[in-house]
Design a protein around this motif. Structure first.
Motif, PDB file in Angstrom:
ATOM      1  N   THR A 137       0.821  -1.210   0.000  1.00 39.57           N
ATOM      2  CA  THR A 137       0.000   0.000   0.000  1.00 39.57           C
ATOM      3  C   THR A 137       0.861   1.268   0.000  1.00 39.57           C
ATOM      4  OG1 THR A 137      -0.159  -0.105   2.404  1.00 39.57           O
ATOM      5  CG2 THR A 137      -1.933  -1.121   1.141  1.00 39.57           C
ATOM      6  N   ASP A 138       2.121   1.137  -0.411  1.00 38.14           N
ATOM      7  CA  ASP A 138       3.071   2.260  -0.538  1.00 38.14           C
ATOM      8  C   ASP A 138       3.370   2.976   0.767  1.00 38.14           C
ATOM      9  OD1 ASP A 138       3.721   1.909  -3.191  1.00 38.14           O
ATOM     10  OD2 ASP A 138       2.072   3.165  -3.891  1.00 38.14           O
ATOM     11  N   VAL A 139       3.421   2.245   1.860  1.00 36.48           N
ATOM     12  CA  VAL A 139       3.847   2.807   3.145  1.00 36.48           C
ATOM     13  C   VAL A 139       5.301   2.384   3.350  1.00 36.48           C
ATOM     14  CG1 VAL A 139       3.494   2.759   5.641  1.00 36.48           C
ATOM     15  CG2 VAL A 139       1.538   2.667   4.099  1.00 36.48           C
ATOM     16  N   PRO A 140       6.232   3.338   3.523  1.00 28.50           N
ATOM     17  CA  PRO A 140       7.626   2.946   3.734  1.00 28.50           C
ATOM     18  C   PRO A 140       7.797   2.238   5.084  1.00 28.50           C
ATOM     19  CG  PRO A 140       7.391   5.335   3.782  1.00 28.50           C
ATOM     20  CD  PRO A 140       6.057   4.781   3.463  1.00 28.50           C
ATOM     21  N   LEU A 141       8.377   1.040   5.048  1.00 24.04           N
ATOM     22  CA  LEU A 141       8.561   0.245   6.261  1.00 24.04           C
ATOM     23  C   LEU A 141       9.991   0.281   6.772  1.00 24.04           C
ATOM     24  CD1 LEU A 141       6.544  -2.930   5.223  1.00 24.04           C
ATOM     25  CD2 LEU A 141       5.776  -1.025   6.626  1.00 24.04           C
ATOM     26  N   GLY A 142      10.935   0.535   5.894  1.00 31.58           N
ATOM     27  CA  GLY A 142      12.333   0.549   6.304  1.00 31.58           C
ATOM     28  C   GLY A 142      13.231   0.564   5.090  1.00 31.58           C
TER      29      GLY A 142
END
Length: 180
Positions: A137-142
């Motif tokens: 969902t295009d959320v930066p995780l790392g």
């Protein structure tokens, strides 16, 4: 709080260039205000010049943090990026990896990304290149470093490591005492 020396600047920019390449100039030459990098207690901070000038009135012992911490220098002189800079390097990242929902939790617990968890990868990503890890969902995780190039990844088995873990947003909980 002081400016980075020439050697520190070179080491820091080389590490940052692994993730965002020539887009480093976008961090410094912004339209709203000029920003700079400053060193305080072996940590590199990204701070606006107006806030930096105001912080000069605070003593070194009383100053805890200033701006956004991009990482810290180790005792051996190497630079280690912190997850706190993820928001800024994710905007300008050259290479990205999207992981499936079943691979998000293992990555957020500090594990490497295996091929079975890969959803998408930007084309022509070379081996040992810095990548930003996103959820589907295009959320930066790392962020991490690729173990193989994009073409080699297609030939690998599902349990093979594709991205070596560097930092993730789960570190806010795991390392809350030492992060800042």
């Amino acid at each position: 709080m002081r400016p980075l020396t020439e050697l520190e600047t070179k080491t820091f920019f080389e590490k940052l260039a692994k993730y965002i390449g020539r887009n480093i100039t976008h961090l410094i030459d912004r339209g709203d205000e000029t920003y700079c990098f400053r060193l305080h207690r072996d940590r590199v901070y990204y701070v606006s010049e107006s806030v930096m000038r105001k912080a000069t009135s605070v003593g070194r012992d009383q100053l805890i943090s200033l701006g956004i911490c991009f990482g810290k220098f180790t005792k051996t002189g190497k630079f280690r990026m912190h997850v706190t800079c993820l928001e800024y390097i994710a905007q300008y990242a050259k290479h990205k990896v999207w992981i499936k929902p079943n691979g998000e939790m293992p990555f957020l617990y500090g594990n490497h990304v295996v091929k079975a968890h890969i959803g998408r990868v930007t084309e022509d990503t070379p081996e040992h290149q810095g990548v930003i890890v996103y959820s589907m969902t295009d959320v930066p995780l790392g962020f991490g470093v690729t173990a193989r190039s994009t073409s080699d990844t297609r030939k690998m088995e599902p349990t093979a490591i594709v991205v070596f873990h560097q930092a993730d947003i789960g570190e806010y909980l795991r390392q809350e005492d030492t992060l800042f």
